[in-house]
Design a protein around this motif. Structure first.
Motif, PDB file in Angstrom:
ATOM      1  N   THR A  47      -6.091  15.967  -3.103  1.00  0.00           N
ATOM      2  CA  THR A  47      -6.781  14.797  -2.560  1.00  0.00           C
ATOM      3  C   THR A  47      -5.794  13.652  -2.439  1.00  0.00           C
ATOM      4  O   THR A  47      -4.870  13.511  -3.249  1.00  0.00           O
ATOM      5  N   GLU A  48      -6.026  12.828  -1.397  1.00  0.00           N
ATOM      6  CA  GLU A  48      -5.185  11.675  -1.170  1.00  0.00           C
ATOM      7  C   GLU A  48      -6.050  10.441  -1.026  1.00  0.00           C
ATOM      8  O   GLU A  48      -7.164  10.510  -0.488  1.00  0.00           O
ATOM      9  N   GLN A  49      -5.560   9.311  -1.499  1.00  0.00           N
ATOM     10  CA  GLN A  49      -6.262   8.052  -1.354  1.00  0.00           C
ATOM     11  C   GLN A  49      -5.246   6.916  -1.314  1.00  0.00           C
ATOM     12  O   GLN A  49      -4.151   7.031  -1.848  1.00  0.00           O
ATOM     13  N   ASP A  50      -5.651   5.844  -0.657  1.00  0.00           N
ATOM     14  CA  ASP A  50      -4.793   4.672  -0.580  1.00  0.00           C
ATOM     15  C   ASP A  50      -4.839   3.909  -1.895  1.00  0.00           C
ATOM     16  O   ASP A  50      -5.875   3.843  -2.565  1.00  0.00           O
ATOM     17  N   ALA A  51      -3.702   3.331  -2.243  1.00  0.00           N
ATOM     18  CA  ALA A  51      -3.609   2.545  -3.465  1.00  0.00           C
ATOM     19  C   ALA A  51      -2.612   1.417  -3.243  1.00  0.00           C
ATOM     20  O   ALA A  51      -1.715   1.509  -2.393  1.00  0.00           O
ATOM     21  N   SER A 106       0.823  -1.207   0.000  1.00  0.00           N
ATOM     22  CA  SER A 106       0.000   0.000   0.000  1.00  0.00           C
ATOM     23  C   SER A 106       0.856   1.255   0.000  1.00  0.00           C
ATOM     24  O   SER A 106       1.867   1.335   0.714  1.00  0.00           O
ATOM     25  N   GLU A 161       0.082  14.151 -10.242  1.00  0.00           N
ATOM     26  CA  GLU A 161      -0.038  13.183  -9.159  1.00  0.00           C
ATOM     27  C   GLU A 161       1.343  12.653  -8.787  1.00  0.00           C
ATOM     28  O   GLU A 161       2.288  12.691  -9.557  1.00  0.00           O
ATOM     29  N   THR A 181       0.331   5.862  -0.772  1.00  0.00           N
ATOM     30  CA  THR A 181      -0.634   6.959  -0.805  1.00  0.00           C
ATOM     31  C   THR A 181      -0.517   7.668  -2.145  1.00  0.00           C
ATOM     32  O   THR A 181       0.593   8.061  -2.551  1.00  0.00           O
ATOM     33  N   THR A 210      -7.036   1.120  -6.714  1.00  0.00           N
ATOM     34  CA  THR A 210      -7.681   1.995  -5.747  1.00  0.00           C
ATOM     35  C   THR A 210      -9.105   1.517  -5.511  1.00  0.00           C
ATOM     36  O   THR A 210      -9.545   0.497  -6.063  1.00  0.00           O
ATOM     37  N   ALA A 211      -9.826   2.259  -4.693  1.00  0.00           N
ATOM     38  CA  ALA A 211     -11.227   1.895  -4.424  1.00  0.00           C
ATOM     39  C   ALA A 211     -12.074   1.989  -5.674  1.00  0.00           C
ATOM     40  O   ALA A 211     -13.119   1.328  -5.777  1.00  0.00           O
ATOM     41  N   GLN A 212     -11.656   2.789  -6.662  1.00  0.00           N
ATOM     42  CA  GLN A 212     -12.413   2.933  -7.904  1.00  0.00           C
ATOM     43  C   GLN A 212     -12.039   1.866  -8.929  1.00  0.00           C
ATOM     44  O   GLN A 212     -12.668   1.778  -9.975  1.00  0.00           O
ATOM     45  N   ARG A 227      -1.421  10.931  -4.234  1.00  0.00           N
ATOM     46  CA  ARG A 227      -1.822  12.335  -4.041  1.00  0.00           C
ATOM     47  C   ARG A 227      -2.013  12.978  -5.405  1.00  0.00           C
ATOM     48  O   ARG A 227      -1.147  12.903  -6.273  1.00  0.00           O
TER      49      ARG A 227
END
Length: 517
Positions: free
Chosen positions: A132-136, A118, A164, A120, A150-152, A122
């Motif tokens: 924006t930040e999300q886990d990947a 995992s 990014e 991050t 990612t969640a998408q 950005r």
């Protein structure tokens, strides 16, 4: 503190490198570097990208060894280290294994180390500046692009259309930002050991650059030589004891090895429509977590200046440092010559260092014009201006002179002008040193065949001097002269005709050549 929590903390602490038996030596306490020239390079410039010579490097390091088996990592070794040449002394029970760690801390190395782990992600909106930040999770990479989950869903890094970057929670333990050599060793007890690491490394080279200033009398010159040392690697060596080896040691060819630079990260996208509908997207560099400034509410800072009109008292400049001591004479290493610098110097990464090698004043020099008989000529040809020195003490020289390039300067009406440049090979004490500078339009030679038969050929060499003073000419004749000449120097398989050509005059030499049967 509860006992269960204490046990958990101890278990977590034993994940650290110290409990895992890994000791990291970040720098050397002392280092000496002896540079060898590129094999076979008698002249020409040093390769700036990756010098073709090598160096013998000796480092002294101090490490704290635990009891039992441990891995010692020596960071900051030379980039071109040849692991098969590494010798390590000072270990209590020797070394069981040694490895050249080729994985460096780099964008590609980080992606490879965090594969299926995992990170991050950005992203920054170009219009609003909102971050924006999300886990990947890195699913594939680094070769051919990077795929993140990612969640998408799955997507290729760098294809969202937004600036990014990926942030990593920590640097992997097995990645180092500098070239590293690791060894596995065993110690009977915990001890502090002083180790000496010696190895050969590629990516170094050196050359001698001479500067000769002719005196107004035209019979003497002042000679100075600069030692130029090149380090093409990413590792620098501060306060190093520097030496160079002149000559051609017997070094066997070695298969080229890839440089362990870690490699860049190449991202690839596969757009669904035509590329002309999108602007050129520049990717932010992939880096480690650092202090970050919030994009929202950020303001531009404008720095202005005012001219000071009042007087400011300036301190007197400091006195210049004393000149460095003169270099010691070269030392014999078999048939080679070792030159030591008397002071410690910084050998910076990807740079060249210059230091004074020798300085000799009032060296006797002879000015002459040289040519070689190769074949008959159509008309006259210019002869070459040659400056000749005898490398002996009575001529204020008499020392080992490594190969390099010389620049000769003359004083013309108070101006120091470049008279020419020449290459010079390695010269031992007692040898002749010739600087062939440039062709002369005023002193010329012509070669003609007068007659020829099956057994012999008759030649004439004509020298002409358009200058208002006598000049000395030296002609190399690579023929079997018949009858054998008297008073001529034999140099190899050639004869040397040396003569004085009168001012505004000519001089002929006729000889016979015996042809091989």
């Amino acid at each position: 503190m509860p006992r269960v929590l204490l046990l958990l903390l101890v278990a977590w602490a034993c994940v650290a490198p110290a409990c895992a038996g890994t000791i990291v030596s970040t720098r050397a306490d002392a280092v000496s570097v002896t540079v060898y020239r590129e094999p076979g390079r008698a002249k020409g410039a040093i390769d700036r990208n990756w010098p073709g010579g090598y160096a013998l490097i000796t480092e002294t390091r101090t490490v704290d060894l635990p009891q039992g088996e441990s891995t010692v990592r020596f960071e900051g070794v030379a980039e071109g280290l040849m692991p098969e040449t590494a010798l390590l002394s000072g270990m209590p029970r020797g070394v069981r294994e040694k490895n050249r760690d080729a994985r460096l801390l780099s964008p590609a190395g980080l992606v490879d180390a965090y594969l299926k782990r995992s990170v991050t992600l950005r992203r920054t909106d170009r219009k609003t500046g909102k971050v924006t930040e999300q886990d990947a999770i890195i699913s594939a990479g680094p070769t051919g692009g990077v795929i993140v989950h990612t969640a998408q869903g799955y997507e290729a890094l760098g294809c969202s259309g937004l600036p990014e970057r990926m942030l990593y929670p920590r640097a992997p333990a097995d990645l180092s930002p500098r070239p590293t050599l690791s060894v596995i060793a065993t110690s009977d007890r915990a001890t502090r050991a002083t180790l000496q690491l010696t190895y050969l490394a590629e990516g170094f080279d050196w050359a001698a650059n001479y500067v000769a200033d002719m005196k107004p009398d035209g019979r003497t010159l002042d000679l100075m030589a600069w030692l130029t040392v090149a380090n093409g690697g990413v590792t620098g060596f501060p306060d190093a004891r520097l030496s160079v080896i002149a000559g051609q040691p017997n070094k066997r060819a070695r298969a080229p090895q890839p440089r362990p630079t870690g490699g860049p990260l190449h991202l690839a996208c596969w757009p669904m429509d035509i590329t002309s509908t999108h602007p050129r997207w520049d990717l932010f560099p992939i880096d480690m977590p650092a202090l970050m400034m919030e994009m929202e509410g950020a303001q531009d800072i404008v720095v202005t200046s005012m001219r000071r009109t009042e007087r400011v008292a300036l301190a007197a400049p400091a006195a210049p440092p004393p000149p460095p001591p003169p270099p010691p004479p070269p030392e014999d290493v078999g048939d080679l010559k070792l030159y030591r610098l008397p002071v410690a110097v910084d050998i910076s990464a990807k740079s060249q260092k210059q230091a004074a090698l020798l300085r000799q004043a009032d060296v006797k020099v002879e000015r002459l014009y040289a040519a070689t008989v190769l074949s008959a000529t159509d008309g006259s040809q210019p002869m070459t201006l040659r400056l000749r020195m005898q490398n002996r003490k009575e001529d204020n020289l008499g020392l080992a002179m490594p190969s390099g390039q010389v620049a000769v300067f003359e004083d013309v009406d108070g101006m120091r002008l470049l008279a020419g440049e020449a290459d010079v090979a390695d010269k031992a004490e007692g040898e002749r040193v010739d600087y062939d500078l440039e062709a002369s339009a005023d002193v010329r030679f012509a070669v003609h065949i007068l007659s020829q038969s099956r057994k012999s050929r008759r030649w004439t060499v004509t020298l002409s001097n358009a200058r208002p003073f006598d000049v000395i000419a030296e002609v190399t004749i690579p023929h079997d002269i018949d009858p054998r000449p008297v008073g001529m120097e034999r140099r190899g398989n050639a004869w040397i005709w040396r003569a004085t050509v009168p001012a505004n005059g000519t001089l002929d030499y006729v000889y016979g050549e015996r042809l091989a049967r």
